[in-house]
Write an enzyme that holds these catalytic residues in place. Sequence first.
Site, PDB file in Angstrom:
ATOM      1  N   GLU A  44       0.806  -1.218   0.054  1.00 44.77           N
ATOM      2  CA  GLU A  44      -0.026  -0.014  -0.091  1.00 44.77           C
ATOM      3  C   GLU A  44       0.931   1.061  -0.151  1.00 44.77           C
ATOM      4  OE1 GLU A  44      -3.802   2.150   2.073  1.00 44.77           O
ATOM      5  OE2 GLU A  44      -2.659   0.766   3.333  1.00 44.77           O
ATOM      6  N   ASP A  96       9.560   7.659   1.074  1.00 46.34           N
ATOM      7  CA  ASP A  96       8.814   7.906   0.023  1.00 46.34           C
ATOM      8  C   ASP A  96       8.835   7.013  -1.127  1.00 46.34           C
ATOM      9  OD1 ASP A  96       7.751   9.182  -2.480  1.00 46.34           O
ATOM     10  OD2 ASP A  96       8.784  11.062  -2.208  1.00 46.34           O
ATOM     11  N   ASP A 118      -2.910  12.169  -2.892  1.00 54.73           N
ATOM     12  CA  ASP A 118      -3.007  13.525  -3.290  1.00 54.73           C
ATOM     13  C   ASP A 118      -3.410  14.065  -4.491  1.00 54.73           C
ATOM     14  OD1 ASP A 118      -2.643  16.427  -3.440  1.00 54.73           O
ATOM     15  OD2 ASP A 118      -1.056  16.480  -1.930  1.00 54.73           O
ATOM     16  N   THR A 191     -10.959   2.755   3.825  1.00 55.76           N
ATOM     17  CA  THR A 191      -9.930   3.462   4.772  1.00 55.76           C
ATOM     18  C   THR A 191     -10.640   4.738   5.622  1.00 55.76           C
ATOM     19  OG1 THR A 191      -9.725   5.573   3.123  1.00 55.76           O
ATOM     20  CG2 THR A 191      -8.586   3.600   2.670  1.00 55.76           C
ATOM     21  N   GLU A 192      -9.778   5.172   6.390  1.00 59.80           N
ATOM     22  CA  GLU A 192     -10.298   6.394   7.126  1.00 59.80           C
ATOM     23  C   GLU A 192     -10.909   7.683   6.323  1.00 59.80           C
ATOM     24  OE1 GLU A 192      -7.386   4.103   9.556  1.00 59.80           O
ATOM     25  OE2 GLU A 192      -7.503   5.080   7.582  1.00 59.80           O
ATOM     26  N   TYR A 193     -10.070   7.939   5.278  1.00 58.13           N
ATOM     27  CA  TYR A 193     -10.397   9.007   4.634  1.00 58.13           C
ATOM     28  C   TYR A 193     -11.894   8.748   3.713  1.00 58.13           C
ATOM     29  CZ  TYR A 193      -6.797  12.037   4.555  1.00 58.13           C
ATOM     30  OH  TYR A 193      -5.693  13.156   5.067  1.00 58.13           O
ATOM     31  N   GLU A 194     -11.817   7.339   3.368  1.00 57.56           N
ATOM     32  CA  GLU A 194     -13.070   6.775   2.657  1.00 57.56           C
ATOM     33  C   GLU A 194     -14.596   6.923   3.568  1.00 57.56           C
ATOM     34  OE1 GLU A 194     -14.457   2.717   0.229  1.00 57.56           O
ATOM     35  OE2 GLU A 194     -12.471   2.938   1.014  1.00 57.56           O
TER      36      GLU A 194
END
Length: 213
Positions: A44, A96, A118, A191-194
């Site tokens: 991921e 990164d 992003d 995901t948390e954002y989802e």
Amino acid sequence: MRMRRKKHREERLEACSEFFIENLSDYSENLRNIFPNDNPLYIEVGCGKGGFTVEMARRNPHINFLAIERNLDVLVIASEKVKEAGVTNVRFAPGDAAKLAEFPEFPHCDRLYINFCDPWKKSRHAKRRLTHENFLKIWERILSDEGEIHFKTDNMKLFEFSLNSFCAYGMKLKNISLDLHNSDFEGNVMTEYEKLFSEKGQPIYRLEAKKNR
């Protein structure tokens, strides 16, 4: 919004050190060697707070998960979630993911997840998008011949850009969804954002891209 530095971050990271890869370059010949078995390896890119990685690892104990994340403040949360869940098939690599471009071409992994990256909205920043041709070249180098990229976003313009990018690069697309949570797709792990975007009623866009070999 920039996340505040977590209190006692270094101590908390040290408490979860068993889940960290100190130097990813030590495994540049074969990332699969991170784990002491021959199970498939899924990566991921940008794991955030780790909710997706932890749940995927819990549901798939016979698959190894490597999560790459450059923000140490969210890695604190992610690593603590792994420790609390008691899963042993997860490792974190701070840094990164673009550094994978320095690795020799090799089938390091079998699947790559890019979740809510992003969008780099300005056109002049397009090359920074993780689905830009420059990054697809990196992902192709490390994926096995049957490897896939699973991509999710809430950003329609980024999704449109990504569709064009994958197609122009010659990858095969499948399971394309313009509204994931109102589709018949099964087995989705949020995901948390989802969760946040979904609660606001925003559609989630998803696709799977496969190497054309």
